[in-house]
Design an enzyme around this catalytic site. Sequence first.
Site, PDB file in Angstrom:
ATOM      1  N   LYS A 194       0.266  66.304  14.718  1.00 10.99           N
ATOM      2  CA  LYS A 194       0.613  65.333  15.759  1.00 10.99           C
ATOM      3  C   LYS A 194       2.028  64.869  15.478  1.00 10.99           C
ATOM      4  O   LYS A 194       2.261  63.991  14.653  1.00 10.99           O
ATOM      5  CB  LYS A 194      -0.366  64.157  15.695  1.00 10.99           C
ATOM      6  CG  LYS A 194      -0.697  63.520  17.029  1.00 10.99           C
ATOM      7  CD  LYS A 194       0.468  62.859  17.711  1.00 10.99           C
ATOM      8  CE  LYS A 194       0.810  61.507  17.153  1.00 10.99           C
ATOM      9  NZ  LYS A 194       2.113  61.004  17.654  1.00 10.99           N
TER      10      LYS A 194
ATOM     11  N   CYS B 112      13.780  57.820   5.331  1.00  7.90           N
ATOM     12  CA  CYS B 112      13.083  56.854   4.472  1.00  7.90           C
ATOM     13  C   CYS B 112      13.810  56.681   3.146  1.00  7.90           C
ATOM     14  O   CYS B 112      13.628  55.680   2.469  1.00  7.90           O
ATOM     15  CB  CYS B 112      11.645  57.298   4.235  1.00  7.90           C
ATOM     16  SG  CYS B 112      11.508  58.871   3.389  1.00  7.90           S
TER      17      CYS B 112
END
Length: 500
Positions: free
Chosen positions: A191, A301
């Site tokens: 996904k 990140c």
Amino acid sequence: MSLWTPELLTGQPKSVGLLRNFVGGEFVESGSTFAKVSPVTGEQIFDVCEADESAVDAAVQAAQAALKGPWGRLSEQERAVVLRRVADGLERRFEDLVAAEVGDTGKSISQARTLDIPRGAANFRAFADFATTAATESYTTVLPDGRRALNYAVRKPVGVVAIVVPWNLPLLLLTWKVAPALACGNAVVVKPSEETPASATVLAEVMAEAGVPAGVFNLVHGFGPSSAGEYLTRHPSVDAITFTGESATGTAIAKVAADRVKSVSFELGGKNAGLIFADADLDAAVEGSVRSVFTNGGQVCLCTERLYVERPIFTEFAERLAQRASELTYGWPADEATMNMPLISKQHRDKVLSYYDLARSEGAEVLTGGGVPSFGDARDGGCYVQPTVVTGLPQDARATTEEIFGPICHIAPFDTEDEAYALANDSEYGLAATVWTRDVGRAHRAGPALDVGIVWINTWFLRDLRTPFGGMKLSGVGREGGTHSLSFYSEPTNVCIELT
Ligand SMILES: NC(=O)C1=CN([C@@H]2O[C@H](COP(=O)(O)OP(=O)(O)OC[C@H]3O[C@@H](n4cnc5c(N)ncnc54)[C@H](O)[C@@H]3O)[C@@H](O)[C@H]2O)C=CC1
Ligand SMILES: O=C(O)/C=C/C=C(\O)C(=O)O
């Protein structure tokens, strides 16, 4: 006609392509669609089929069926051959992937060509190698009564793996998980972020072209809560979940996973520190910090949002970093010289700009940036913000403690090495840190002293795919990379044979 036209690079395609889900080896449409817009211009570039609950269920069932078919009987070596074909396919479709990735994210073509897309193929090659060369445990056991036994572990796939990934490095982060999952013999349902559906769709095409059996790789598009992300992660037939994204989303997925005791691997947010010692090569520290703060618009990140600089060089470092930030060039993504990129969406830009305002209201001095650039062309409809450097905030300000995920850093001074480590560790997050020093003793002290999963010394984002990758505290659960990935994506069965 191909969907992956160079027009995507402009954020102004002549037609809006339709992106479909990929289930059981077929591209399928579902009931509703949502619009994907270009972060460069704000214009719609794709209609995306949103997988409803039944489409997600069909994808999970296709994955289960694939495990019972030929894929489930392949050896590690045979799977590695398939993975290398996928890597070859990604290289053949290189320009399509660049168009897809740049279209979705607005990142510069030069970054997509040198980082995002090459790492897609590299991930498949690396895990083909790791899975075929990694040892498994073996012990010869001698009991007090003299009996002897041989123990050895065999690796088995976990089953159906749900892979949920974000929008910042779409192909890189997706393949970082798909490659080891397939190398270990699993079937996957992926996904991608609703913001970046395109490169995952090209990957599905490559899977089909490479002869990956139907159902081994399935793709469902959609959102998180009450949409494809949630339907997938709470599906009872999903055996393991691997996720990269925001820490709060990790918490939501962990709660769902707990109901069926699914194993999870999470790479989450960060509020990463950079420590600049007075003995550092200052030119290298400035240029390295430009990279670590502003790469990908600060939307990695691993990016640095807090810089701590030893007091004797604080003023010079801050002035030089602000100067370099102000020089980063704007341009269209297709221009090789472009250094700044838009943020992913209007919503994310609002969030980042709210932190620019918050920093000011908390008392920050803005050394450069702090606003929105103006172009006088279609990019004014996009999601750009200025690279920003601020100073003067207390350690506990919200702007210096909360993950912003944009092109901004705060710089503060420190006086001693212990104070530098204490400031860096004073965070709910624990993903990465960067240390700039010429003192080799300090370089070795930094790793044990810093409460993070990754410490870079005199560099940033230099990756060896064998190394443990992940974070402590709110930054994640578990590690991936090399044998760490093999451990997550497989189950060991220990075999004990008594030797007579
Ligand atoms: N690696 C990182 O540290 C990242 C951090 N972020 C931060 O997160 C903020 C929000 O960005 P998003 O892309 O919305 O991150 P997110 O964590 O909400 O989304 C990442 C992925 O998880 C899916 N998702 C969201 N909620 C879900 C749920 N309840 N169950 C299953 N799947 C779910 C999303 O559809 C997407 O595919 C950003 O503003 C940024 O600050 C965003 C991307 C990566
Ligand atoms: O695996 C890498 O090299 C990079 C990982 C980056 C992230 O996990 C992120 O930005 O979310």
